[in-house]
Design a protein around this motif. Sequence first.
Motif, PDB file in Angstrom:
ATOM      1  N   GLY A  99     -44.742 -12.356 -27.798  1.00  0.00           N
ATOM      2  CA  GLY A  99     -46.054 -12.355 -28.433  1.00  0.00           C
ATOM      3  C   GLY A  99     -46.033 -13.109 -29.743  1.00  0.00           C
ATOM      4  N   SER A 134     -48.086 -12.200 -32.455  1.00  0.00           N
ATOM      5  CA  SER A 134     -48.528 -11.404 -33.597  1.00  0.00           C
ATOM      6  C   SER A 134     -47.346 -11.090 -34.514  1.00  0.00           C
ATOM      7  CB  SER A 134     -49.191 -10.106 -33.143  1.00  0.00           C
ATOM      8  OG  SER A 134     -48.217  -9.227 -32.612  1.00  0.00           O
ATOM      9  N   ILE A 135     -47.653 -10.885 -35.780  1.00  0.00           N
ATOM     10  CA  ILE A 135     -46.620 -10.549 -36.761  1.00  0.00           C
ATOM     11  C   ILE A 135     -45.917  -9.257 -36.355  1.00  0.00           C
ATOM     12  CG2 ILE A 135     -46.226  -9.809 -39.140  1.00  0.00           C
ATOM     13  CD1 ILE A 135     -48.382 -11.793 -39.992  1.00  0.00           C
ATOM     14  N   SER A 136     -46.675  -8.288 -35.831  1.00  0.00           N
ATOM     15  CA  SER A 136     -46.056  -7.005 -35.456  1.00  0.00           C
ATOM     16  C   SER A 136     -45.030  -7.193 -34.345  1.00  0.00           C
ATOM     17  CB  SER A 136     -47.120  -5.987 -35.050  1.00  0.00           C
ATOM     18  OG  SER A 136     -47.781  -6.390 -33.878  1.00  0.00           O
ATOM     19  N   GLN A 137     -45.296  -8.066 -33.383  1.00  0.00           N
ATOM     20  CA  GLN A 137     -44.334  -8.318 -32.304  1.00  0.00           C
ATOM     21  C   GLN A 137     -43.076  -8.997 -32.854  1.00  0.00           C
ATOM     22  OE1 GLN A 137     -45.541  -6.147 -30.093  1.00  0.00           O
ATOM     23  NE2 GLN A 137     -44.886  -7.526 -28.473  1.00  0.00           N
ATOM     24  N   LYS A 138     -43.268  -9.963 -33.731  1.00  0.00           N
ATOM     25  CA  LYS A 138     -42.120 -10.658 -34.319  1.00  0.00           C
ATOM     26  C   LYS A 138     -41.288  -9.705 -35.170  1.00  0.00           C
ATOM     27  CE  LYS A 138     -44.413 -15.034 -34.021  1.00  0.00           C
ATOM     28  NZ  LYS A 138     -44.051 -16.385 -34.030  1.00  0.00           N
ATOM     29  N   LYS A 172     -41.696 -14.279 -41.398  1.00  0.00           N
ATOM     30  CA  LYS A 172     -42.059 -12.950 -40.895  1.00  0.00           C
ATOM     31  C   LYS A 172     -41.142 -11.858 -41.423  1.00  0.00           C
ATOM     32  CE  LYS A 172     -45.211 -14.928 -38.479  1.00  0.00           C
ATOM     33  NZ  LYS A 172     -45.612 -16.055 -39.272  1.00  0.00           N
TER      34      LYS A 172
END
Length: 143
Positions: A29, A31-35, A61
């Motif tokens: 993904g 998104s920052i949260s996935q990274k 990130k």
Amino acid sequence: MTIRPIYIPALDDDKFISSKDVEFKWYPGFSISQKQKSITSLHENATKSLNLSKILEISTKSPTSLGVKCSAFNLMLEINGFKSSVESFYQGSKIFKNGGPYTDLYEMKSIISKKDKRIKESGELIGFSFFDTHWGLSEDFYS
């Protein structure tokens, strides 16, 4: 699962760093949260498998401000009168089958240099040329 290198300071050696591969769960993904989930997984596995206590994630990130500031997009260098980001020096130094290096990218912002259409349209990457230093793909630009 995927594998990425962790770079470790080599204080008692002629080299500045050593590299160890770490296997971890990668979260797909954009998104920052996935990274950041992937970063957390990498750090947890590196802590366990390599017995490390402090890991600095150097990327845009990164969960720490120091890691973000040290990323290739944000870290600025002045070389031969050019003040630019590591990322722009990297992108501008690429040599492709059909062109490059595109040293005008040294003067561009990181995101502009990375998205320059010549980077995608000049064919296969064959090496690097950074001022008077030239090398192939088997060598690491950042080193």
